[in-house]
Design an enzyme around this catalytic site. Sequence first.
Site, PDB file in Angstrom:
ATOM      1  N   TRP A   7      10.728   1.410  -2.430  1.00 46.03           N
ATOM      2  CA  TRP A   7      10.907   1.144  -1.069  1.00 46.03           C
ATOM      3  C   TRP A   7      11.387  -0.344  -0.854  1.00 46.03           C
ATOM      4  CZ3 TRP A   7       7.516  -2.088   1.312  1.00 46.03           C
ATOM      5  CH2 TRP A   7       6.528  -2.621   0.707  1.00 46.03           C
ATOM      6  N   GLU A  40      16.198   0.047   6.266  1.00 44.61           N
ATOM      7  CA  GLU A  40      15.398  -1.003   7.057  1.00 44.61           C
ATOM      8  C   GLU A  40      16.364  -2.014   7.350  1.00 44.61           C
ATOM      9  OE1 GLU A  40      11.109  -1.590   6.744  1.00 44.61           O
ATOM     10  OE2 GLU A  40      11.073  -0.114   5.089  1.00 44.61           O
ATOM     11  N   ASP A  57       6.077  -6.189   9.543  1.00 39.97           N
ATOM     12  CA  ASP A  57       5.379  -5.371   8.828  1.00 39.97           C
ATOM     13  C   ASP A  57       5.264  -3.902   9.751  1.00 39.97           C
ATOM     14  OD1 ASP A  57       2.252  -4.328   8.111  1.00 39.97           O
ATOM     15  OD2 ASP A  57       2.878  -5.085   6.511  1.00 39.97           O
ATOM     16  N   TYR A  90      -4.249 -11.584  -3.280  1.00 40.78           N
ATOM     17  CA  TYR A  90      -4.641 -11.300  -4.641  1.00 40.78           C
ATOM     18  C   TYR A  90      -5.895 -10.516  -4.718  1.00 40.78           C
ATOM     19  CZ  TYR A  90      -4.930 -11.303  -9.675  1.00 40.78           C
ATOM     20  OH  TYR A  90      -4.863 -10.704 -10.826  1.00 40.78           O
ATOM     21  N   PRO A 145      -2.587  -8.164  -4.882  1.00 35.83           N
ATOM     22  CA  PRO A 145      -1.722  -7.318  -4.031  1.00 35.83           C
ATOM     23  C   PRO A 145      -1.562  -6.048  -3.947  1.00 35.83           C
ATOM     24  CG  PRO A 145      -0.277  -8.043  -5.793  1.00 35.83           C
ATOM     25  CD  PRO A 145      -1.900  -8.673  -6.074  1.00 35.83           C
ATOM     26  N   TYR A 150       1.167  -4.233  -3.486  1.00 34.76           N
ATOM     27  CA  TYR A 150       1.981  -3.807  -4.675  1.00 34.76           C
ATOM     28  C   TYR A 150       2.733  -5.086  -5.436  1.00 34.76           C
ATOM     29  CZ  TYR A 150       4.837  -5.421  -0.563  1.00 34.76           C
ATOM     30  OH  TYR A 150       5.360  -6.020   0.481  1.00 34.76           O
ATOM     31  N   HIS A 207       5.160  -6.906  -6.329  1.00 38.47           N
ATOM     32  CA  HIS A 207       6.561  -7.582  -6.244  1.00 38.47           C
ATOM     33  C   HIS A 207       6.074  -8.755  -5.103  1.00 38.47           C
ATOM     34  CE1 HIS A 207      10.963  -8.104  -5.938  1.00 38.47           C
ATOM     35  NE2 HIS A 207      10.570  -8.804  -4.707  1.00 38.47           N
ATOM     36  N   LEU A 208       6.283 -10.017  -5.647  1.00 41.14           N
ATOM     37  CA  LEU A 208       5.893 -11.188  -4.771  1.00 41.14           C
ATOM     38  C   LEU A 208       6.501 -10.727  -3.279  1.00 41.14           C
ATOM     39  CD1 LEU A 208       4.424 -13.891  -5.368  1.00 41.14           C
ATOM     40  CD2 LEU A 208       6.329 -14.930  -4.911  1.00 41.14           C
ATOM     41  N   HIS A 209       5.380 -11.122  -2.421  1.00 40.81           N
ATOM     42  CA  HIS A 209       5.714 -11.089  -1.204  1.00 40.81           C
ATOM     43  C   HIS A 209       4.511 -12.010  -0.320  1.00 40.81           C
ATOM     44  CE1 HIS A 209       2.886  -7.790  -1.900  1.00 40.81           C
ATOM     45  NE2 HIS A 209       2.518  -7.889  -0.655  1.00 40.81           N
TER      46      HIS A 209
END
Length: 251
Positions: free
Chosen positions: A89, A99, A119, A183, A185, A187, A189-191
């Site tokens: 996603w 999106e 979000d 931390y 996260p 998921y 994948h850096l966000h």
Amino acid sequence: TPFQEESISDLLKKHTRLKLQMSNDIYSTYHLYPPPQLSEIKTTVVYPATEKHLQKYLRQEVYLIRETGEDYKNITLPFIQSQSFSIQWVYNILEKTAEADRIIHENPDSSNGFVLIPDFKWNQKQLDDLYLIAICHRRGIKSLRDLTAEHLPLLRNILQEGKEAILKRFGVAGSQLRIYLHYQPSYFHLHVHFTALSYDAPGCSVERAHLLSDVIDNLELDPQYYQKRTLTFALRADEALLKKFQEAGKA
């Protein structure tokens, strides 16, 4: 969802049902039953849900973990690599197959770029609970632990351009935003999270949230800061990672 300011007066009009509970001098308490248009509940559907999704949303006791750099290499990283929690996603957003109409801002650079998107928890009808996410285009940065001085241009872009985009689109100044990474996260994948400073957003507690400005400062002081530092985070009682830490005598 939060009440919009202009709708508050409607709660006390005749089409709202009030049931008196107690009255004492100038003080009264009521049960209030608002009309349907003021009773909106926002829902997110996960379907089909995996066992991991179910565990994520179950109420559980939580425990604090103190993870050293070595603990991350020997316990956490192998555990993350063994998991198969799909982030397709996320890639759908980055590739604009889903999106795309919700993107507020994009820096398209493949190394130092990102997309900024509201979000799911924010319905964009009021600023009290403003909540946006910056998702980096670059793949392979799982979390705070992967960050080095090499990533400073990316982090500075997210901080500066994210604040500028929110000011332009929503009129909220950077000094009124809480900008942070989780931390661990939810998921890998850096966000980066952008929330209204006045909003007590889920996950903004001290054992999970790391201010982006502090992350940048730390990496400027020591390029390997997040490979060395001991990080504290909470794990639920049913999480397999907690068991790994317990087996290693670390929890």
